[in-house]
Design a protein around this motif. Structure first.
Motif, PDB file in Angstrom:
ATOM      1  N   GLN A  53      76.569  64.837  75.380  1.00 39.08           N
ATOM      2  CA  GLN A  53      76.611  63.883  76.106  1.00 39.08           C
ATOM      3  C   GLN A  53      78.399  63.702  76.068  1.00 39.08           C
ATOM      4  N   SER A  54      78.964  62.882  76.493  1.00 44.79           N
ATOM      5  CA  SER A  54      80.703  62.466  76.470  1.00 44.79           C
ATOM      6  C   SER A  54      80.998  62.103  75.406  1.00 44.79           C
ATOM      7  N   ASP A  55      80.196  61.344  74.511  1.00 42.67           N
ATOM      8  CA  ASP A  55      80.591  60.744  73.147  1.00 42.67           C
ATOM      9  C   ASP A  55      79.460  61.268  72.093  1.00 42.67           C
ATOM     10  N   LEU A  56      78.534  61.891  72.404  1.00 42.61           N
ATOM     11  CA  LEU A  56      77.770  62.372  71.324  1.00 42.61           C
ATOM     12  C   LEU A  56      76.794  63.524  71.572  1.00 42.61           C
ATOM     13  N   TYR A  57      76.182  64.083  70.502  1.00 45.36           N
ATOM     14  CA  TYR A  57      75.132  65.116  70.580  1.00 45.36           C
ATOM     15  C   TYR A  57      73.979  64.448  70.310  1.00 45.36           C
ATOM     16  N   LYS A  58      72.658  64.767  71.187  1.00 43.47           N
ATOM     17  CA  LYS A  58      71.501  64.291  70.877  1.00 43.47           C
ATOM     18  C   LYS A  58      70.526  65.725  70.551  1.00 43.47           C
ATOM     19  N   ILE A  59      70.160  65.767  69.497  1.00 45.35           N
ATOM     20  CA  ILE A  59      69.163  66.730  69.125  1.00 45.35           C
ATOM     21  C   ILE A  59      67.771  65.972  69.133  1.00 45.35           C
ATOM     22  N   GLU A  60      66.832  66.733  69.576  1.00 44.32           N
ATOM     23  CA  GLU A  60      65.361  66.304  69.476  1.00 44.32           C
ATOM     24  C   GLU A  60      64.517  67.635  69.001  1.00 44.32           C
ATOM     25  N   VAL A  61      63.723  67.167  67.946  1.00 48.73           N
ATOM     26  CA  VAL A  61      62.751  68.224  67.298  1.00 48.73           C
ATOM     27  C   VAL A  61      61.569  67.834  67.372  1.00 48.73           C
ATOM     28  N   ALA A  62      60.700  68.614  68.008  1.00 55.35           N
ATOM     29  CA  ALA A  62      59.116  68.245  68.048  1.00 55.35           C
ATOM     30  C   ALA A  62      58.154  68.756  66.722  1.00 55.35           C
ATOM     31  N   ILE A  63      58.138  67.746  66.307  1.00 59.38           N
ATOM     32  CA  ILE A  63      57.221  68.012  64.881  1.00 59.38           C
ATOM     33  C   ILE A  63      56.257  66.904  64.797  1.00 59.38           C
ATOM     34  N   PRO A  64      54.865  67.170  65.487  1.00 59.01           N
ATOM     35  CA  PRO A  64      53.908  66.283  65.670  1.00 59.01           C
ATOM     36  C   PRO A  64      53.236  66.424  64.324  1.00 59.01           C
TER      37      PRO A  64
ATOM     38  N   ILE B  27      76.062  72.982  64.286  1.00 62.62           N
ATOM     39  CA  ILE B  27      76.764  71.804  65.296  1.00 62.62           C
ATOM     40  C   ILE B  27      78.192  72.121  65.505  1.00 62.62           C
ATOM     41  N   PRO B  28      78.841  71.727  66.483  1.00 65.66           N
ATOM     42  CA  PRO B  28      80.236  71.826  66.631  1.00 65.66           C
ATOM     43  C   PRO B  28      81.098  71.237  65.688  1.00 65.66           C
ATOM     44  N   GLU B  29      82.339  71.675  65.647  1.00 63.93           N
ATOM     45  CA  GLU B  29      83.235  71.182  64.596  1.00 63.93           C
ATOM     46  C   GLU B  29      83.651  70.116  65.000  1.00 63.93           C
ATOM     47  N   ASN B  30      83.489  69.279  66.126  1.00 62.94           N
ATOM     48  CA  ASN B  30      84.017  67.786  66.492  1.00 62.94           C
ATOM     49  C   ASN B  30      82.799  66.990  66.249  1.00 62.94           C
ATOM     50  N   ALA B  31      81.724  67.521  65.720  1.00 63.21           N
ATOM     51  CA  ALA B  31      80.578  66.562  65.336  1.00 63.21           C
ATOM     52  C   ALA B  31      80.932  65.834  64.028  1.00 63.21           C
ATOM     53  N   ASP B  32      80.662  64.538  64.184  1.00 63.53           N
ATOM     54  CA  ASP B  32      80.987  63.417  63.048  1.00 63.53           C
ATOM     55  C   ASP B  32      79.720  63.240  62.448  1.00 63.53           C
TER      56      ASP B  32
ATOM     57  N   ARG C 167      71.009  61.642  66.427  1.00 65.50           N
ATOM     58  CA  ARG C 167      72.293  61.291  67.285  1.00 65.50           C
ATOM     59  C   ARG C 167      73.471  61.499  66.372  1.00 65.50           C
ATOM     60  N   ILE C 168      74.445  62.463  66.883  1.00 68.32           N
ATOM     61  CA  ILE C 168      75.557  62.541  66.080  1.00 68.32           C
ATOM     62  C   ILE C 168      76.802  62.238  67.043  1.00 68.32           C
ATOM     63  N   PRO C 169      77.530  61.494  66.665  1.00 69.57           N
ATOM     64  CA  PRO C 169      78.771  61.074  67.430  1.00 69.57           C
ATOM     65  C   PRO C 169      79.837  62.286  67.431  1.00 69.57           C
ATOM     66  N   LYS C 170      80.721  62.152  68.520  1.00 72.22           N
ATOM     67  CA  LYS C 170      82.006  63.248  68.481  1.00 72.22           C
ATOM     68  C   LYS C 170      83.135  62.462  68.120  1.00 72.22           C
ATOM     69  N   ALA C 171      83.953  63.529  67.298  1.00 74.09           N
ATOM     70  CA  ALA C 171      85.048  63.060  66.977  1.00 74.09           C
ATOM     71  C   ALA C 171      86.080  63.685  67.933  1.00 74.09           C
ATOM     72  N   THR C 172      87.530  62.937  67.666  1.00 75.23           N
ATOM     73  CA  THR C 172      88.369  63.522  68.585  1.00 75.23           C
ATOM     74  C   THR C 172      89.320  64.886  68.307  1.00 75.23           C
TER      75      THR C 172
END
Length: 148
Positions: A49-60, A109-114, A130-135
């Motif tokens: 997303q514009s301001d963060l990365y959302k990661i979902e892991v299915a582990i029932p 995860i990308p280098e701009n992941a905070d 949820r991992i916010p993005k850094a500038t």
């Protein structure tokens, strides 16, 4: 005389109940002692997303206290050791397609992941991170993630 009324909120800073996190060294040692041929890789969705990365892991079927999540540099690691004693001896099963007795999943995860402000929630068999993005690109050190 004016009185200022401050509303009292019924929420706390930390959502959910406290669950002690597992010792990282112990979990890694248990994983290293397991049979590598029975490895499972849970399904992962990554949404940018514009301001963060959302990661979902299915582990029932895994409990929140069985999860170990940490970051080191630009790798997010999701590990779990799960023992389901009540279903382990069930011989009358007609179908058994998911079984996460253990897993060790690593996600780049990308280098701009905070990762300083990473958050995680486990609900209904889905781990949401949820991992916010850094500038600017960051040098992410090792950090543990608490799961709510």
């Amino acid at each position: 005389m004016n009185h200022l009324t401050i509303p009292v909120l019924d929420s706390s800073i930390y959502p959910g109940e406290y669950v002690p996190i597992r010792n990282e060294t112990d979990v890694k040692e248990e994983i290293n002692q397991t049979d590598r041929k029975n490895i499972n890789h849970p399904a992962v969705n990554i949404i940018e997303q514009s301001d963060l990365y959302k990661i979902e892991v299915a582990i029932p079927g895994v409990k929140r206290e069985e999860l170990l999540i940490y970051t080191k540099e630009n790798v997010l690691s999701v590990c779990a050791i799960h023992s389901d004693k009540r279903n382990a001896s069930s011989k009358n099963r007609q179908l058994h397609e998911f079984n996460y007795s253990w897993f060790d999943r690593h996600i780049s995860i990308p280098e701009n992941a905070d990762t300083t402000f990473i958050s995680a929630e486990y609900k209904s068999g889905i781990l949401k991170i949820r991992i916010p993005k850094a500038t600017l690109p960051l040098k992410n050190l090792h950090s543990r993630v608490i799961v709510y």
